[in-house]
Structures are given as C-alpha cells and as structure tokens.
Design a protein around this motif. Sequence first.
Motif, short mmCIF file in Angstrom:
data_model
loop_
_atom_site.label_atom_id
_atom_site.label_comp_id
_atom_site.label_asym_id
_atom_site.label_seq_id
_atom_site.Cartn_x
_atom_site.Cartn_y
_atom_site.Cartn_z
N ILE A 39 38.79 40.02 24.43
CA ILE A 39 38.05 39.75 23.20
C ILE A 39 36.86 40.69 23.09
N TRP A 40 36.72 41.35 21.94
CA TRP A 40 35.55 42.15 21.65
C TRP A 40 34.47 41.24 21.07
N ILE A 41 33.23 41.41 21.53
CA ILE A 41 32.11 40.69 20.93
C ILE A 41 31.14 41.74 20.38
N ILE A 42 30.68 41.46 19.17
CA ILE A 42 29.88 42.41 18.41
C ILE A 42 28.54 41.75 18.08
N PRO A 43 27.42 42.44 18.29
CA PRO A 43 26.12 41.85 17.94
C PRO A 43 26.08 41.50 16.44
N GLU A 44 25.46 40.37 16.11
CA GLU A 44 25.38 39.93 14.72
C GLU A 44 24.71 40.95 13.82
N ASN A 45 23.73 41.68 14.35
CA ASN A 45 22.98 42.63 13.54
C ASN A 45 23.56 44.04 13.56
N ALA A 46 24.76 44.23 14.12
CA ALA A 46 25.39 45.55 14.18
C ALA A 46 25.71 46.03 12.77
N LYS A 47 25.48 47.31 12.54
CA LYS A 47 25.77 47.93 11.25
C LYS A 47 27.19 48.50 11.26
N LYS A 48 27.81 48.49 10.09
CA LYS A 48 29.14 49.08 9.94
C LYS A 48 29.01 50.59 10.13
N PRO A 49 29.79 51.17 11.04
CA PRO A 49 29.72 52.62 11.23
C PRO A 49 30.19 53.36 9.98
N THR A 50 29.56 54.51 9.74
CA THR A 50 29.98 55.32 8.61
C THR A 50 31.14 56.20 9.02
N CYS A 51 31.88 56.65 8.05
CA CYS A 51 33.03 57.51 8.32
C CYS A 51 32.56 58.95 8.42
N GLU A 52 32.64 59.53 9.60
CA GLU A 52 32.18 60.90 9.82
C GLU A 52 33.03 61.91 9.06
N LYS A 53 34.28 61.60 8.82
CA LYS A 53 35.17 62.53 8.13
C LYS A 53 34.72 62.77 6.69
N ARG A 54 34.08 61.78 6.09
CA ARG A 54 33.72 61.86 4.68
C ARG A 54 32.34 62.45 4.44
N LYS A 55 31.63 62.77 5.49
CA LYS A 55 30.31 63.37 5.31
C LYS A 55 30.47 64.83 4.93
N GLY A 56 29.51 65.34 4.23
CA GLY A 56 29.55 66.72 3.81
C GLY A 56 29.96 66.84 2.37
N GLY A 57 30.05 68.05 1.91
CA GLY A 57 30.36 68.29 0.51
C GLY A 57 31.85 68.43 0.25
N LEU A 58 32.12 68.84 -0.96
CA LEU A 58 33.50 69.07 -1.35
C LEU A 58 34.02 70.35 -0.70
N LYS A 59 35.34 70.52 -0.71
CA LYS A 59 35.92 71.76 -0.17
C LYS A 59 35.41 72.94 -0.98
N GLY A 60 35.12 74.00 -0.27
CA GLY A 60 34.67 75.22 -0.94
C GLY A 60 33.17 75.31 -1.10
N GLU A 61 32.45 74.29 -0.63
CA GLU A 61 30.99 74.35 -0.73
C GLU A 61 30.40 75.00 0.47
#
Length: 61
Positions: A39-61
């Motif tokens: 069983i995984w236990i997660i702290p109540e105050n843990a934040k949802k991780p952001t998706c690293e793949k979606r960071k940055g600009g559009l293609k060609g920038e």
Amino acid sequence: MNGYITVQEAAEKWGITARQVQILCKANRIAGVARLSRIWIIPENAKKPTCEKRKGGLKGE
C-alpha cells in the motif's frame, strides 16, 4: 493513519486514475510518499505533480 491518504483518495482529490497515482508514487514524483507492504501512503498536503512533458512552448519556438 493520520496525516496520510490512500492512492484512491489522492486520485479523487487530483482528478486522475488510481493507477496514475501509483505510477507517480513508483517514480518518486510525489514528495513524502511511502510504501507499507503493498500500500502506498501519501501525505495529505502533497501536491499533484505537474507533467514535465507539457512544459515549454509550442513546437518551433
């Protein structure tokens, strides 16, 4: 356990599937996560991780 939530509770809180939360736990993307037996236990105050793949600009920038 006080101060911790389950994978299912985190999934509902963050609006993602329980399986995705398990994957994030396994990849150490959630701060303070711990594993008790199967069983995984997660702290109540843990934040949802952001998706690293979606960071940055559009293609060609």
